[in-house]
Design a protein around this motif. Structure first.
Motif, PDB file in Angstrom:
ATOM      1  N   TRP A 217      49.783  17.864 -29.651  1.00 50.77           N
ATOM      2  CA  TRP A 217      49.326  16.606 -29.072  1.00 50.77           C
ATOM      3  C   TRP A 217      48.794  16.815 -27.657  1.00 50.77           C
ATOM      4  O   TRP A 217      47.701  16.365 -27.332  1.00 50.77           O
ATOM      5  N   SER A 218      49.563  17.511 -26.824  1.00 54.38           N
ATOM      6  CA  SER A 218      49.145  17.705 -25.427  1.00 54.38           C
ATOM      7  C   SER A 218      47.770  18.369 -25.370  1.00 54.38           C
ATOM      8  O   SER A 218      46.895  17.947 -24.599  1.00 54.38           O
ATOM      9  N   MET A 221      44.733  16.201 -25.955  1.00 54.73           N
ATOM     10  CA  MET A 221      44.404  15.190 -24.943  1.00 54.73           C
ATOM     11  C   MET A 221      43.291  15.637 -23.994  1.00 54.73           C
ATOM     12  O   MET A 221      42.633  14.806 -23.362  1.00 54.73           O
ATOM     13  N   ALA A 222      43.091  16.960 -23.892  1.00 59.61           N
ATOM     14  CA  ALA A 222      42.151  17.477 -22.889  1.00 59.61           C
ATOM     15  C   ALA A 222      40.749  16.839 -22.957  1.00 59.61           C
ATOM     16  O   ALA A 222      40.207  16.453 -21.912  1.00 59.61           O
ATOM     17  N   PHE A 225      39.868  13.854 -20.875  1.00 60.83           N
ATOM     18  CA  PHE A 225      40.021  13.965 -19.422  1.00 60.83           C
ATOM     19  C   PHE A 225      39.239  15.147 -18.840  1.00 60.83           C
ATOM     20  O   PHE A 225      39.451  15.545 -17.705  1.00 60.83           O
TER      21      PHE A 225
ATOM     22  N   LYS B  84      49.312   7.917 -17.930  1.00 69.73           N
ATOM     23  CA  LYS B  84      50.080   8.930 -17.197  1.00 69.73           C
ATOM     24  C   LYS B  84      50.428  10.108 -18.117  1.00 69.73           C
ATOM     25  O   LYS B  84      50.165  11.263 -17.793  1.00 69.73           O
ATOM     26  N   ARG B  85      51.046   9.781 -19.260  1.00 67.65           N
ATOM     27  CA  ARG B  85      51.422  10.837 -20.214  1.00 67.65           C
ATOM     28  C   ARG B  85      50.236  11.692 -20.601  1.00 67.65           C
ATOM     29  O   ARG B  85      50.340  12.901 -20.748  1.00 67.65           O
ATOM     30  N   ASN B  86      49.098  11.006 -20.790  1.00 67.28           N
ATOM     31  CA  ASN B  86      47.908  11.697 -21.287  1.00 67.28           C
ATOM     32  C   ASN B  86      47.287  12.605 -20.232  1.00 67.28           C
ATOM     33  O   ASN B  86      46.907  13.740 -20.529  1.00 67.28           O
ATOM     34  N   THR B  87      47.182  12.094 -19.004  1.00 67.79           N
ATOM     35  CA  THR B  87      46.608  12.945 -17.945  1.00 67.79           C
ATOM     36  C   THR B  87      47.531  14.136 -17.704  1.00 67.79           C
ATOM     37  O   THR B  87      47.048  15.255 -17.500  1.00 67.79           O
ATOM     38  N   ALA B  89      49.482  15.545 -19.914  1.00 71.71           N
ATOM     39  CA  ALA B  89      49.312  16.451 -21.055  1.00 71.71           C
ATOM     40  C   ALA B  89      48.032  17.259 -20.884  1.00 71.71           C
ATOM     41  O   ALA B  89      48.019  18.486 -21.091  1.00 71.71           O
ATOM     42  N   ALA B  90      46.953  16.582 -20.475  1.00 71.27           N
ATOM     43  CA  ALA B  90      45.675  17.280 -20.275  1.00 71.27           C
ATOM     44  C   ALA B  90      45.822  18.332 -19.181  1.00 71.27           C
ATOM     45  O   ALA B  90      45.299  19.454 -19.303  1.00 71.27           O
ATOM     46  N   ARG B  92      48.434  20.004 -18.446  1.00 67.72           N
ATOM     47  CA  ARG B  92      49.179  21.164 -18.965  1.00 67.72           C
ATOM     48  C   ARG B  92      48.280  22.173 -19.675  1.00 67.72           C
ATOM     49  O   ARG B  92      48.647  23.332 -19.829  1.00 67.72           O
ATOM     50  N   THR B  93      47.121  21.712 -20.136  1.00 66.70           N
ATOM     51  CA  THR B  93      46.207  22.652 -20.808  1.00 66.70           C
ATOM     52  C   THR B  93      45.414  23.451 -19.782  1.00 66.70           C
ATOM     53  O   THR B  93      44.574  24.274 -20.142  1.00 66.70           O
ATOM     54  N   ILE B  95      43.393  22.136 -17.310  1.00 64.70           N
ATOM     55  CA  ILE B  95      42.236  21.487 -16.702  1.00 64.70           C
ATOM     56  C   ILE B  95      42.680  20.562 -15.564  1.00 64.70           C
ATOM     57  O   ILE B  95      43.850  20.221 -15.447  1.00 64.70           O
ATOM     58  N   PRO B  97      42.408  16.997 -14.718  1.00 65.96           N
ATOM     59  CA  PRO B  97      41.991  15.816 -15.487  1.00 65.96           C
ATOM     60  C   PRO B  97      41.131  14.846 -14.664  1.00 65.96           C
ATOM     61  O   PRO B  97      41.434  14.579 -13.514  1.00 65.96           O
ATOM     62  N   THR B  98      40.074  14.361 -15.289  1.00 62.95           N
ATOM     63  CA  THR B  98      39.268  13.291 -14.708  1.00 62.95           C
ATOM     64  C   THR B  98      39.866  11.958 -15.123  1.00 62.95           C
ATOM     65  O   THR B  98      40.010  11.686 -16.312  1.00 62.95           O
TER      66      THR B  98
END
Lengths: 245, 245
Positions: A217-218, A221-222, A225, B84-87, B89-90, B92-93, B95, B97-98
């Protein structure tokens, strides 16, 4: 758990439909049930365009990310936030209506979503399947022109509707404790829960793709964003009279 | 018409509740069913704050337009759009996040509304009643502070939930032909239909108020377009990281 809750929990997007059309009058019944949704001060600030013209379906498909089911589904609906009726009604009372407040964008967008979700539930209760199409916001200006949307109306999302010709699994949802919080926004335990959820989603993707997709899931999400997402939306909304003042 | 559609069509806001609490575990069941809603790219960009603290209930009531049922209902939920959760998570990859695109405001607001409507249906299927509280946007900054909402989270609306202690009539909805249009946005027949609807709403208000309220739908639209509606929303959203770029 009662049968309605079972229905709500069984939702999955359907992207492959049989050729069976909806019975005559069925769509009207579904929309009528959908209209039961709550609406901020009863504004009912939405309109639904049912696209039957095959040429326009093809164009909408091309404009919304080439998802073939937009053309193939028995029905394709474009859900629009619509403040035209309301501003005109307000004008009839003799006032000069103020439009373009951020609040009005929120109200009409929320009203549209509530109705669409009711329509989804009504459709699924009749054995139909649906998929929301956010892709109508890829080219909202061209789509607005095609559907002749006037000022104070904008396409929020589309929806394909028809009888399912596939039976995908229900996607696991975020752990309850991450989305339901008591008294305060406390995200203390979210990292551990989301790590567990990531593993669950990874297993889900692997099972669904026969091991070809290794993602969680994480990671998924990229894209939302990275860079600027649909950067035209601001100017488009302003051009339709939703100024976000 | 099947029983689910009958349920959808029977919705009316409930503003008076008995003291009966929800059974233990019931709210969790309802939220779990609500989570079945569609979500743009599975972002699930919402959080629900269940407010149990009586002092905070009283404060929320005062901040949301003094509607007493906010304090009296068995449950009061604040539905938040949550990126919040999504940014995170992004991020963590790997990047950067925008955030703050108009599109992200729309996605999270829509996701929140879809889940809330599912929760409404789930609740009503169990004999509960609900009313949405847009009034949480009267003082969103104070409410965000009270609920400790972090950046990238904003309160979209509240919801009172409980067992009904009143049985109001279902409010007539706009004529189907004004909200469902074929192929194009054609409002040619809307004026006549809305005039008829105005008469219907006038009869409804008169019957409901014993003749004390003489108004119609068009007249009731004026407040939302007179002056500036919740003019603080733009700056508030920006302060929470929803820049509307």
């Amino acid at each position: 758990m009662n049968s309605v809750m079972t229905l709500l929990k069984s939702h999955r997007s359907i992207r492959k439909f049989t050729e069976k059309p909806l019975a005559v009058g069925m769509l009207e019944q579904l929309v009528s049930a959908a209209q039961g949704a709550s609406s901020s001060n009863h504004v009912q600030a939405y309109s639904i365009i049912r696209v039957t013209d095959p040429e326009n379906r093809a164009k909408l498909m091309a404009l919304s990310g080439d998802q073939v089911y937009i053309q193939q589904a028995a029905e394709f609906l474009v859900f629009c936030a619509d403040m035209k009726r309301n501003t005109e009604a307000a004008a009839r009372t003799g006032i000069e209506p103020t439009m373009g407040m951020t609040e009005q964008l929120l109200v009409s967008t929320i009203d549209t979503a509530l109705v669409a979700q009711n329509l989804t539930i009504a459709a699924e209760s009749e054995g139909l399947g649906v998929v929301y199409i956010g892709g109508v916001r890829n080219n909202p200006e061209a789509i607005s022109e095609l559907l002749r949307l006037p000022e104070h109306v904008y396409p929020v999302f589309g929806m394909c509707l028809g009888y399912p010709d596939q039976d995908p699994d229900v996607k696991p949802r975020l752990p309850l404790a991450t989305v339901l919080k008591q008294d305060y926004y406390d995200a203390q335990h979210d990292p551990v829960l989301i790590e567990q959820y990531d593993s669950e989603m990874e297993r889900y993707y692997q099972a669904r793709t026969g091991g070809n997709k290794s993602s969680n899931w994480s990671q998924s999400m990229a894209p939302m964003f990275s860079g600027k997402l649909r950067p035209h939306m601001r100017d488009f909304l302003i051009s339709q009279g939703f100024e976000m003042k």
